[in-house]
Design an enzyme around this catalytic site. Structure first.
Site, short mmCIF file in Angstrom:
data_model
loop_
_atom_site.label_atom_id
_atom_site.label_comp_id
_atom_site.label_asym_id
_atom_site.label_seq_id
_atom_site.Cartn_x
_atom_site.Cartn_y
_atom_site.Cartn_z
N CYS A 192 -0.23 1.25 7.47
CA CYS A 192 -0.62 1.61 6.10
C CYS A 192 -1.92 2.39 6.09
O CYS A 192 -2.09 3.32 5.30
CB CYS A 192 -0.77 0.36 5.25
SG CYS A 192 0.80 -0.41 4.85
N GLU A 196 0.82 -1.21 0.00
CA GLU A 196 0.00 0.00 0.00
C GLU A 196 0.86 1.27 0.00
O GLU A 196 0.59 2.22 -0.75
CB GLU A 196 -0.93 0.03 1.22
CG GLU A 196 -1.89 -1.14 1.31
CD GLU A 196 -1.31 -2.33 2.07
OE1 GLU A 196 -0.12 -2.66 1.93
OE2 GLU A 196 -2.09 -2.95 2.83
N CYS A 212 -2.67 -2.98 7.14
CA CYS A 212 -2.31 -2.89 8.56
C CYS A 212 -2.57 -1.47 9.04
O CYS A 212 -2.84 -0.56 8.24
CB CYS A 212 -0.85 -3.27 8.76
SG CYS A 212 0.32 -2.01 8.19
N1 LIG Z 1 -1.73 -5.28 4.10
C1 LIG Z 1 -0.46 -5.75 4.05
N2 LIG Z 1 0.34 -5.36 3.04
C2 LIG Z 1 1.60 -5.84 2.93
O1 LIG Z 1 2.31 -5.49 1.98
N3 LIG Z 1 2.07 -6.72 3.89
C3 LIG Z 1 3.37 -7.36 3.66
C4 LIG Z 1 4.35 -7.35 4.80
C5 LIG Z 1 5.06 -8.68 4.63
O2 LIG Z 1 6.02 -8.61 3.59
C6 LIG Z 1 3.93 -9.58 4.16
C7 LIG Z 1 3.18 -10.23 5.32
O3 LIG Z 1 3.96 -11.31 5.78
P1 LIG Z 1 3.30 -12.52 6.62
O4 LIG Z 1 3.23 -12.03 8.05
O5 LIG Z 1 1.94 -12.81 6.00
O6 LIG Z 1 4.31 -13.64 6.42
O7 LIG Z 1 3.05 -8.71 3.43
C8 LIG Z 1 1.32 -7.13 4.94
C9 LIG Z 1 0.01 -6.67 5.03
C10 LIG Z 1 -0.85 -7.12 6.15
O8 LIG Z 1 -0.79 -6.19 7.16
ZN LIG Z 2 0.79 -2.25 6.03
#
Ligand SMILES: Nc1nc(=O)n([C@H]2C[C@H](O)[C@@H](COP(=O)(O)O)O2)cc1CO
Ligand SMILES: [Zn+2]
Length: 169
Positions: free
Chosen positions: A108, A81, A105
């Protein structure tokens, strides 16, 4: 004279597919996330995926999920994001909507709200039970930022380089 083609991709399908395509560039071995920002005229204004900051080594920084914090990817990875917003062709995203493979999250979400994005369309909410996502929803509700889950109208799409086409069942 045959009429126009009818079974074209819907706008939500188009932008969510772009987000998922972008996720294809993610080197995260566990979760590949893509995000795509559309403006009110359905133009693509930003796209991104999760990865380490520009110039940081994908080979020397850790991709692990477990262990001491600094031995994991979490301190270092830029979320999809944030990358979609930082890559955007304009700074003010007022009235735009973000399509994202995974619910944002809380960190973000702060940036999404501050960017002016007014609506989030997400696919997976696998971390719904976490405090992070619960904080996201508190801020989204409090700020009046809309969010909704993408409901696919078909199970899959296939990019076929041989026939130069996108296939869908
Ligand atoms: N909405 C999100 N966008 C993201 O780009 N991420 C990224 C952060 C990590 O590289 C990965 C999540 O790693 P895992 O905890 O599922 O192994 O995805 C994570 C979330 C969830 O919060
Ligand atoms: Zn995030």
């Amino acid at each position: 004279m045959s009429g126009k083609r009818e079974d074209v991709l819907g706008w939500d399908e188009y932008f969510m597919s772009l987000a998922l395509l972008s996720a294809g560039r993610s080197k995260d071995p566990n979760t590949q996330v893509g995000a795509c920002v559309a403006d009110p005229h359905n133009r693509i204004v930003g796209i991104g995926y999760n990865g380490f900051p520009r110039g940081c080594s994908d080979d020397r920084l850790p991709w692990a999920r477990e262990g001491a914090y600094l031995d994991t990817k979490y301190p270092f990875v830029c979320h999809a994001e944030v990358n979609a917003i930082l890559n955007a062709i304009t700074r003010d995203l007022t009235g735009c909507r973000m399509y994202v493979a995974l619910f944002p999250c809380n960190e973000c979400t702060k940036i999404i709200i501050q960017s002016g994005i007014g609506e989030i369309i997400y696919l997976s909410d696998k971390y719904a039970a976490t405090d992070s996502v619960r904080a996201s929803k508190i801020m989204l509700d409090s700020s009046g930022t809309a969010y909704r889950q993408f409901v696919p109208s078909r199970p899959s799409l296939t990019i076929d380089f041989f026939t130069c086409r996108l296939h869908h069942d």
